[in-house]
Write a protein that holds these residues in place. Structure first.
Motif, PDB file in Angstrom:
ATOM      1  N   VAL A  44       0.808  -1.221   0.204  1.00 26.37           N
ATOM      2  CA  VAL A  44      -0.072   0.164   0.061  1.00 26.37           C
ATOM      3  C   VAL A  44       0.938   1.182   0.195  1.00 26.37           C
ATOM      4  N   PHE A  45       0.610   2.149  -0.860  1.00 30.30           N
ATOM      5  CA  PHE A  45       1.280   3.422  -1.099  1.00 30.30           C
ATOM      6  C   PHE A  45       0.456   4.569  -0.356  1.00 30.30           C
ATOM      7  N   ALA A  46       1.111   5.251   0.516  1.00 30.32           N
ATOM      8  CA  ALA A  46       0.237   6.512   1.038  1.00 30.32           C
ATOM      9  C   ALA A  46       1.268   7.656   1.004  1.00 30.32           C
ATOM     10  N   VAL A  47       0.447   8.692   1.453  1.00 32.76           N
ATOM     11  CA  VAL A  47       1.192   9.956   1.467  1.00 32.76           C
ATOM     12  C   VAL A  47       0.520  10.771   2.610  1.00 32.76           C
ATOM     13  N   ALA A  48       1.322  11.521   3.547  1.00 25.75           N
ATOM     14  CA  ALA A  48       0.618  12.296   4.943  1.00 25.75           C
ATOM     15  C   ALA A  48       1.485  13.453   4.692  1.00 25.75           C
ATOM     16  N   ILE A  49       0.554  14.472   5.196  1.00 29.76           N
ATOM     17  CA  ILE A  49       1.149  15.730   5.592  1.00 29.76           C
ATOM     18  C   ILE A  49       1.720  15.885   7.066  1.00 29.76           C
ATOM     19  N   TYR A  50       2.928  16.187   7.169  1.00 27.12           N
ATOM     20  CA  TYR A  50       3.722  16.336   8.191  1.00 27.12           C
ATOM     21  C   TYR A  50       3.146  17.322   9.228  1.00 27.12           C
ATOM     22  N   GLU A  51       2.781  16.961  10.523  1.00 30.94           N
ATOM     23  CA  GLU A  51       2.467  18.011  11.464  1.00 30.94           C
ATOM     24  C   GLU A  51       1.218  18.616  10.805  1.00 30.94           C
ATOM     25  N   ALA A  52       0.199  18.090  10.350  1.00 33.15           N
ATOM     26  CA  ALA A  52      -0.865  18.967   9.621  1.00 33.15           C
ATOM     27  C   ALA A  52      -2.061  19.175  10.776  1.00 33.15           C
ATOM     28  N   ALA A  53      -2.043  18.671  11.645  1.00 35.78           N
ATOM     29  CA  ALA A  53      -3.044  19.185  12.798  1.00 35.78           C
ATOM     30  C   ALA A  53      -2.487  20.505  13.487  1.00 35.78           C
ATOM     31  N   GLN A  54      -1.005  20.462  13.763  1.00 38.53           N
ATOM     32  CA  GLN A  54      -0.400  21.526  14.453  1.00 38.53           C
ATOM     33  C   GLN A  54      -0.790  22.887  13.687  1.00 38.53           C
ATOM     34  N   ARG A  55      -0.335  22.515  12.159  1.00 41.74           N
ATOM     35  CA  ARG A  55      -0.394  23.611  11.216  1.00 41.74           C
ATOM     36  C   ARG A  55      -1.660  24.224  10.562  1.00 41.74           C
ATOM     37  N   GLY A  56      -2.734  23.154  10.881  1.00 42.38           N
ATOM     38  CA  GLY A  56      -3.964  23.379  10.222  1.00 42.38           C
ATOM     39  C   GLY A  56      -4.150  23.297   9.006  1.00 42.38           C
ATOM     40  N   GLN A  57      -3.501  22.266   8.316  1.00 48.21           N
ATOM     41  CA  GLN A  57      -3.271  21.753   6.773  1.00 48.21           C
ATOM     42  C   GLN A  57      -4.041  20.537   6.545  1.00 48.21           C
ATOM     43  N   SER A  58      -4.230  20.669   5.468  1.00 48.59           N
ATOM     44  CA  SER A  58      -4.990  19.484   4.794  1.00 48.59           C
ATOM     45  C   SER A  58      -4.816  19.171   3.362  1.00 48.59           C
ATOM     46  N   PHE A  59      -5.560  17.965   2.783  1.00 49.86           N
ATOM     47  CA  PHE A  59      -5.276  17.880   1.351  1.00 49.86           C
ATOM     48  C   PHE A  59      -6.119  18.689   0.581  1.00 49.86           C
ATOM     49  N   GLY A  60      -6.999  19.506   1.317  1.00 52.17           N
ATOM     50  CA  GLY A  60      -7.889  20.455   0.354  1.00 52.17           C
ATOM     51  C   GLY A  60      -7.088  21.483  -0.148  1.00 52.17           C
ATOM     52  N   GLN A  61      -5.893  21.659   0.350  1.00 52.00           N
ATOM     53  CA  GLN A  61      -5.082  22.815  -0.270  1.00 52.00           C
ATOM     54  C   GLN A  61      -3.907  22.160  -1.378  1.00 52.00           C
ATOM     55  N   VAL A  62      -4.014  20.793  -1.396  1.00 48.79           N
ATOM     56  CA  VAL A  62      -2.953  20.048  -2.162  1.00 48.79           C
ATOM     57  C   VAL A  62      -3.408  20.044  -3.513  1.00 48.79           C
ATOM     58  N   ARG A  63      -2.787  20.168  -4.710  1.00 46.13           N
ATOM     59  CA  ARG A  63      -3.223  20.061  -5.991  1.00 46.13           C
ATOM     60  C   ARG A  63      -2.391  19.201  -7.009  1.00 46.13           C
ATOM     61  N   GLY A  64      -3.155  18.536  -7.887  1.00 48.41           N
ATOM     62  CA  GLY A  64      -2.201  17.666  -8.672  1.00 48.41           C
ATOM     63  C   GLY A  64      -1.714  16.547  -8.260  1.00 48.41           C
ATOM     64  N   ALA A  65      -2.344  15.936  -7.062  1.00 49.64           N
ATOM     65  CA  ALA A  65      -1.772  14.691  -6.400  1.00 49.64           C
ATOM     66  C   ALA A  65      -2.030  13.568  -7.518  1.00 49.64           C
ATOM     67  N   TYR A  66      -0.938  12.728  -7.633  1.00 44.19           N
ATOM     68  CA  TYR A  66      -1.100  11.533  -8.446  1.00 44.19           C
ATOM     69  C   TYR A  66      -0.195  10.602  -8.255  1.00 44.19           C
ATOM     70  N   ILE A  67      -0.264   9.308  -8.326  1.00 46.84           N
ATOM     71  CA  ILE A  67       0.517   8.184  -8.483  1.00 46.84           C
ATOM     72  C   ILE A  67       0.730   7.342  -9.611  1.00 46.84           C
ATOM     73  N   ARG A  68       2.059   7.025 -10.181  1.00 51.56           N
ATOM     74  CA  ARG A  68       2.190   6.443 -11.316  1.00 51.56           C
ATOM     75  C   ARG A  68       3.048   5.133 -11.261  1.00 51.56           C
ATOM     76  N   VAL A  69       3.094   4.241 -12.075  1.00 51.65           N
ATOM     77  CA  VAL A  69       3.985   2.983 -11.798  1.00 51.65           C
ATOM     78  C   VAL A  69       4.659   2.711 -13.246  1.00 51.65           C
ATOM     79  N   SER A  70       5.963   2.588 -13.088  1.00 52.77           N
ATOM     80  CA  SER A  70       6.492   2.509 -14.447  1.00 52.77           C
ATOM     81  C   SER A  70       7.427   1.207 -14.429  1.00 52.77           C
ATOM     82  N   ASP A  71       7.919   0.814 -15.266  1.00 49.63           N
ATOM     83  CA  ASP A  71       8.899  -0.408 -15.536  1.00 49.63           C
ATOM     84  C   ASP A  71      10.371   0.160 -15.247  1.00 49.63           C
ATOM     85  N   GLN A  72      11.059  -0.614 -14.057  1.00 45.56           N
ATOM     86  CA  GLN A  72      12.162   0.166 -13.397  1.00 45.56           C
ATOM     87  C   GLN A  72      13.382  -0.186 -14.521  1.00 45.56           C
TER      88      GLN A  72
END
Length: 371
Positions: A102-130
């Motif tokens: 499973v591949f996950a992404v988390a915002i560091y210290e999001a609660a302390q800084r009042g941040q969320s993915f609502g302000q994150v744009r263009g998020a993606y994940i891609r798989v390529s042949d190594q």
């Protein structure tokens, strides 16, 4: 460009890239300078939980124990092709016990800084042949995650002898700690409340913190202290004090009437009560109900004078200062008898009569005989 997936869609790596043995998973996003996002990989077994804490690959543990999954941290291959972070997976070396990654992404210290993915744009994940760098699949997340502070972007999973990639897009309001709870990562579970210094500003964050003792020491790379655990989020544990209160989402230190303090999980209301009420936290004994063998305040017990209740005056015993002395009938009779005997003895001592002398109980008669 690889196959473009929508949320929930999947693609077979064997069909899309025949003979592929190793892949590179790239994750990207656009956010403000104050945002610090971290990617991670969780190697899970058939139950859906990580095989062990060492199978949680993130910035403080850059390799799985078997080496099949490797976090590239800041060293992106081929310049990254726009990726913010990359994770390499040797599919042929993944242990048989691992059913999915499973591949996950988390915002560091999001609660302390009042941040969320609502302000994150263009998020993606891609798989390529190594080996050749050819993109096999790509999933672009929709911008509908206003309150989430962590996201599962996608996952690789076994399908017989083949591997597939699925677009997930599941958000977590409890950050990386919420993901850790759902996937059984014990290292990020909440710890007992303790006073801690305020977190340093982003510019002052350490860059060479050693890995925790529970993980093998990684190759020195830019890193920072482990992510602080959070208490809110999904949980299957109900309130310690009353299961009908619902989920016990808050961990507090509880001091029982008997025994040592220990951690429990309670609902928000019960947790507030524990944190604001001096210990121990128990229901006091009800007044007015005497317990066998234990004198109760305010209730006289046989043979045990009770404080606060006047005792009956005892005959012949001294009373408290200021209280008149009382005597019983027996004491008065004894005093009278002693007076009579004393008077008789005094009268004998003062009498002038000589006492009659008796010699061997014989008395002389008129005729000189003794009888």
């Amino acid at each position: 460009m690889g196959v473009a997936l929508t949320k929930g869609g999947n693609v077979s790596l064997g069909r899309q890239a025949p003979g592929v043995r190793a892949v590179r998973v790239g994750l990207g996003w656009t956010a403000g300078a104050a945002y610090d996002l971290d990617a991670s990989a969780l190697l899970c077994d058939r139950s859906g939980h990580v095989v062990s804490d060492q199978h949680f690959v993130f910035f403080n543990n850059l390799r799985s124990p078997d080496g099949s999954v490797r976090h590239l941290a800041g060293a992106l291959a081929d310049g990254g092709a726009g990726d913010r972070e990359q994770i390499e997976v040797d599919l042929a070396a993944v242990p048989a016990a691992v059913e999915k990654i499973v591949f996950a992404v988390a915002i560091y210290e999001a609660a302390q800084r009042g941040q969320s993915f609502g302000q994150v744009r263009g998020a993606y994940i891609r798989v390529s042949d190594q080996a050749g760098g050819t993109e096999v699949a790509r999933y672009e997340l929709a911008g509908d995650s206003a309150n989430e502070t962590a996201m599962v972007f996608g996952e690789l999973y076994r399908n017989g002898e083949d591997w597939k990639f699925r677009a997930v897009g599941q958000g977590y309001a409890a950050g990386l700690a919420g993901i850790a709870r759902d996937f059984g990562v014990a290292v990020l579970q909440p710890s007992p409340p303790a006073a801690a210094p305020a977190p340093p500003p982003p510019a002052a964050r350490p860059t060479a913190a050693p890995a925790p003792a529970y993980l093998p020491a990684p190759t020195p790379t830019p890193t920072r202290p482990a992510v602080a655990a959070q208490t809110a989020g999904s949980s299957s544990v109900t309130c310690f004090f009353d299961p009908s209160h619902g989920v016990g989402a808050t961990v507090v230190l509880w001091s029982p009437q008997w025994g040592v303090p220990r951690q429990i999980q309670a609902c928000a209301v019960c947790a507030q009560r524990v944190q604001t009420t001096p210990p121990p936290f128990y229901t006091p004994q009800q007044a007015g109900y005497a317990q066998p063998g234990y004198p109760q305040p305010g209730y006289p017990q046989a043979g045990y004078p009770q404080a606060g209740y006047p005792q009956p005056v005892q005959q012949g015993y001294p009373q408290a200062p200021g209280q008149p002395r009382q005597y019983g009938t027996g004491a008065l009779i004894g005093a009278g008898a002693a007076g009579l005997i004393g008077g008789a003895l005094l009268n004998e001592a003062l009498s002038d009569d000589e006492p009659e002398v008796v010699v061997n109980n014989y008395y002389e008669g008129d005729d000189g005989d003794f009888f």
